[in-house]
Structures are given as structure tokens and as C-alpha cells.
Design a protein around this motif. Structure first.
Motif, PDB file in Angstrom:
ATOM      1  N   THR A   1      -7.960   5.928  11.234  1.00  0.00           N
ATOM      2  CA  THR A   1      -6.780   5.300  12.226  1.00  0.00           C
ATOM      3  C   THR A   1      -6.831   3.925  11.841  1.00  0.00           C
ATOM      4  N   MET A   2      -7.846   3.320  11.746  1.00  0.00           N
ATOM      5  CA  MET A   2      -7.853   1.548  11.795  1.00  0.00           C
ATOM      6  C   MET A   2      -7.406   1.406  10.301  1.00  0.00           C
ATOM      7  N   ALA A   3      -7.716   2.051   9.252  1.00  0.00           N
ATOM      8  CA  ALA A   3      -7.342   1.840   7.861  1.00  0.00           C
ATOM      9  C   ALA A   3      -5.819   1.952   7.539  1.00  0.00           C
ATOM     10  N   VAL A   4      -5.435   2.977   8.231  1.00  0.00           N
ATOM     11  CA  VAL A   4      -3.939   3.433   8.150  1.00  0.00           C
ATOM     12  C   VAL A   4      -3.150   2.218   8.900  1.00  0.00           C
ATOM     13  N   LEU A   5      -3.566   1.754  10.113  1.00  0.00           N
ATOM     14  CA  LEU A   5      -3.108   0.679  10.752  1.00  0.00           C
ATOM     15  C   LEU A   5      -2.741  -0.770   9.920  1.00  0.00           C
ATOM     16  N   THR A   6      -4.258  -0.961   9.372  1.00  0.00           N
ATOM     17  CA  THR A   6      -4.289  -2.027   8.656  1.00  0.00           C
ATOM     18  C   THR A   6      -3.440  -1.963   7.288  1.00  0.00           C
ATOM     19  N   LEU A   7      -3.138  -0.756   6.548  1.00  0.00           N
ATOM     20  CA  LEU A   7      -2.473  -0.748   5.575  1.00  0.00           C
ATOM     21  C   LEU A   7      -0.963  -0.710   5.819  1.00  0.00           C
ATOM     22  N   ALA A   8      -0.508  -0.091   6.923  1.00  0.00           N
ATOM     23  CA  ALA A   8       1.079  -0.264   7.501  1.00  0.00           C
ATOM     24  C   ALA A   8       1.432  -1.406   7.754  1.00  0.00           C
ATOM     25  N   ALA A   9       0.379  -2.585   8.326  1.00  0.00           N
ATOM     26  CA  ALA A   9       0.815  -4.002   8.706  1.00  0.00           C
ATOM     27  C   ALA A   9       0.991  -4.653   7.249  1.00  0.00           C
ATOM     28  N   GLY A  10       0.005  -4.493   6.419  1.00  0.00           N
ATOM     29  CA  GLY A  10       0.221  -5.018   5.130  1.00  0.00           C
ATOM     30  C   GLY A  10       1.613  -4.749   4.496  1.00  0.00           C
ATOM     31  N   ILE A  11       1.712  -3.514   4.336  1.00  0.00           N
ATOM     32  CA  ILE A  11       3.286  -3.149   3.739  1.00  0.00           C
ATOM     33  C   ILE A  11       4.388  -3.567   4.697  1.00  0.00           C
ATOM     34  N   ALA A  12       4.319  -3.565   5.747  1.00  0.00           N
ATOM     35  CA  ALA A  12       5.175  -3.914   6.652  1.00  0.00           C
ATOM     36  C   ALA A  12       5.810  -5.449   6.066  1.00  0.00           C
ATOM     37  N   VAL A  13       5.002  -6.379   6.229  1.00  0.00           N
ATOM     38  CA  VAL A  13       5.081  -7.782   5.540  1.00  0.00           C
ATOM     39  C   VAL A  13       6.161  -7.618   4.125  1.00  0.00           C
TER      40      VAL A  13
END
Length: 393
Positions: free
Chosen positions: A334-346
Motif C-alpha cells: 500500500t505504501m509503495a503504491v501511494l508513493t509511486l502514485a504521488a511521484g507519477i502525479a507530479v
């Protein structure tokens, strides 16, 4: 048991990363077209208020650009605040009304705005709307008309999309800072607006109905007076709105100036978060206004680079615990998905808003992140308490 402890410890980070994701992904698609028709208003009943401290070098050109963007009849007033140069004379020559202020003990933008408010209040007919524009920023297109029309019609403050222009000639620090600034001031503001959350005031291109402006605690010397004023306005029942089509553009500063500006803003951000997040949550629960609760969560969300760094560290630690068999794979995943989603969003947001050029020279990103983490840590540990002028060189 270990997994439960990890979840409890990381819950605030998970929630605030979720807030970032909702705002960032919600603002990925730019506002297109002219938008709804603007309400009519009397331009002569609106005034652009420009606080200026030793801005002689560039204020003439800035005021000329402002006047070109103003509807006929709109007033332009400059508060020459503790100036030791020709700011006042140049502003008068540019056709602006000028009010001078000299007080070496009460320094800062808030005191300058309070002085301008007093001048407007005692000058005969008070305006219907006051638009605050910094002396080193330029409203684009019909921004001033949009801000005044919406503020008067809604009875609430209205914030423009205030961003920084940076190009290939600027340093990587200036460009990457401009990218983060764009995500904060344009993308996340748009995402928050789309879910009905209040805007945060970001310093330049802020329009206030006169009744709201009169009630604000301006003369405080707060290092992030814009953010604080927006929260105070929301607590007072007039939560700010965001207009993505009203654009105000500032120029990139030197690396030293960028560091001073970011440290000052983040010091103020941490102070406002500590002072107001709790009262906002309490008010939201008491009066049943989820929008105020979202604003409180926004204030609890760290700035972009510290947030990403915390997410990466948390993901790595959870992965290590999973590797040694201390926890299952759900929480690390879950934490990995959140982190990846935040970076991609930028990256997706900057690309969709045609700002991806700000990330040119991406090899310097790690160095910038280290620099930015140092600025954020300094702001957290050794907060600025007094106003410091941003270096313009």
C-alpha cells in the motif's frame, strides 16, 4: 502486532499522502475554455493594492504591465513601505496612487497592507474589492477583472493561479522550485476546488471583498500572512475560492533568494498548521462543514519534496520488515503504491499543464531534493519569525 504498530505510526503519513493524491490527480486536467460568464461589476469600485519595499529596479515595468491588464477605471495604489530608493517616485510616474510608510520596527507585508487599508478607509469612498498583487508579479490577460468580479459577486476572497516563470537560463534550483510551486499553487488548488474545498491564499493575485478585507488581522508581521489570512477568512465563514483562469506570473529569483523565500514560506506554513489545523477540525465537526476539515488536512500535509522523501523512507523500512518476516505484504504494498502514485502525479500534472520543461536537466533532481530537504528541515527546526525581503538578483 508489529504491523499494527507500523500502521498506527504511519497513519498520519498515509492520510496526508492521500490528501496530496486527491488534490494532485484532481487538478491534472487543466481548466479549459473561458469558463462561466463573469458577473458585471463597476471597475472604478475595485483597487489593486501593491505593497512594495525597495522595488525601484523593476516596479516601473511591472506597473506598466499591470495597468495594461486593468479594466478602464480600476484604481492602482502602491504602498511604498520603508523604501530607501525611488520606488515611490517611479510608481507615481507610472500613474499609480502612492502611499508611503516608514516604521522600522513594524516591518513586513502585513503591516504595509494594513497601512494601505487605512488609506483606503479614510480616503472618501471605500472600494467594493481590493486585489493584492506583489510588486514583482504581473497579472496575465483578464486576471484582475476575473478576480474582482468573482470576489464581489461571491462575497468571498478569490485566489488566482500564482506561479513562477523559469526558463533554461535559470538555475536548476530555480526551475525545480518553480515546478513545485506550480504543483502547489495551480494543480493542487484546482484539484481542491473541484471537490469543493477552500483555496489557500498564496500571496499575489488575492481579491477580497471590502467587508472581508476590513475584518482581517493584517498588522501581525506573520511570515506567511497570506496563508494565515486565508485560514482566518475560512474560520470567519468566508472560505476563499480559486480561479484557475486568473493567472499571475512571478519571475524566478536567485538561488539565494529562492532559499530565503522557501524557508520563510515553510516556516510560516508550519506555524499556521500548528496554530490553525486543530481549530479548523473542531469548527468542521461543530458546524458540519467537511470543507473546513479538508483545509485542516491540507495544512497537515508536508510540502512536496519532504512528503515524497517521507513516503520513500517509509516504503523502504516497511519493505525491510517484510523481507525479515516481521509483517505481511499488504502495508508495504500500500505504501509503495501511494508513493509511486504521488511521484507519477507530479510528472503527469506538469505534462498536462505544459510545464514539463521546468524539469529540464533532470539529472540535477537528486541534488535539488537534498537542497530542498535542508531548507525544509531548517524551516522546521529554526523557524523564521520576522519578515525577510526576497533577493531579486
Amino acid at each position: 502486532m508489529v504491523a499494527l504498530v507500523c500502521l498506527l505510526v504511519l497513519a498520519p503519513l498515509i492520510v496526508t499522502t492521500g490528501v496530496f493524491l486527491v488534490e494532485a490527480w484532481g487538478g491534472v486536467s487543466p481548466a479549459r475554455g473561458p469558463g462561466p460568464a463573469l458577473p458585471s461589476f463597476a471597475a472604478e469600485r475595485a483597487v489593486v493594492l501593491v505593497p512594495a519595499h525597495d522595488e525601484a529596479q523593476g516596479i516601473g515595468a511591472v506597473l506598466a504591465a499591470m495597468r495594461a491588464a486593468m479594466p478602464p477605471g480600476m484604481r492602482l495604489m502602491v504602498i511604498a513601505d520603508n523604501c530607501s530608493d525611488d520606488t515611490a517616485a517611479i510608481a507615481r510616474a507610472a500613474g499609480a496612487e502612492v502611499v508611503e510608510r516608514f516604521d522600522k520596527t513594524r516591518r513586513g507585508k502585513g503591516f504595509a497592507l494594513d497601512h494601505g487599508r487605512q488609506a483606503l478607509a479614510t480616503g472618501g469612498s471605500v472600494p467594493d474589492c481590493v486585489i493584492v498583487v506583489d510588486a514583482d508579479t504581473v497579472p496575465q490577460g483578464d486576471a484582475l477583472e476575473r478576480l474582482a468580479a468573482r470576489a464581489i459577486a461571491s462575497g468571498r476572497p478569490v485566489q488566482s493561479a500564482y506561479t513562477i516563470a523559469a526558463g533554461p537560463a535559470d538555475s536548476s534550483v530555480a526551475r525545480f522550485s518553480a515546478a513545485a510551486f506550480y504543483v502547489k499553487n495551480a494543480v493542487r488548488q484546482l484539484g481542491a476546488a473541484r471537490i469543493g474545498a477552500p483555496a489557500v491564499l498564496t500571496g499575489s493575485g488575492m481579491a477580497f471583498p471590502w467587508a472581508v478585507f476590513m475584518a482581517l488581522p493584517l498588522a501581525t508581521g506573520h511570515v506567511a500572512e497570506d496563508l494565515m489570512l486565508g485560514v482566518e477568512s475560512a474560520l470567519g465563514g468566508a472560505a476563499p475560492l480559486f480561479d484557475p483562469r486568473a493567472r499571475v506570473l512571478g519571475a524566478a529569483s536567485s538561488d539565494k533568494g529562492t532559499a530565503v523565500q522557501r524557508r520563510r514560506w515553510e516556516s510560516g506554513f508550519f506555524q499556521v498548521a500548528g496554530d490553525h489545523a486543530g481549530p479548523l477540525l473542531a469548527r468542521a465537526i461543530r458546524v458540519g462543514r467537511p470543507a473546513l476539515a479538508w483545509l485542516a488536512l491540507h495544512l497537515m500535509t508536508p510540502p512536496l519534496i519532504p512528503l515524497i522523501a517521507l513516503d520513500v523512507v517509509a516504503t523502504m523500512l516497511l519493505a525491510l520488515l517484510w523481507a525479515v518476516g516481521a509483517i505481511g505484504g499488504a502495508l508495504p504494498g500500500t505504501m509503495a503504491v501511494l508513493t509511486l502514485a504521488a511521484g507519477i502525479a507530479v510528472f503527469v500534472a506538469l505534462a498536462a499543464h505544459r510545464q514539463l520543461a521546468l524539469l529540464g536537466g533532470w539529472r540535477d533532481v537528486p541534488r535539488y531534493m537534498i537542497w530542498k530537504l535542508g531548507v525544509s528541515l531548517a524551516a522546521l527546526i529554526r523557524r523564521e519569525r520576522t519578515w525577510i525581503r526576497t533577493d531579486r538578483d
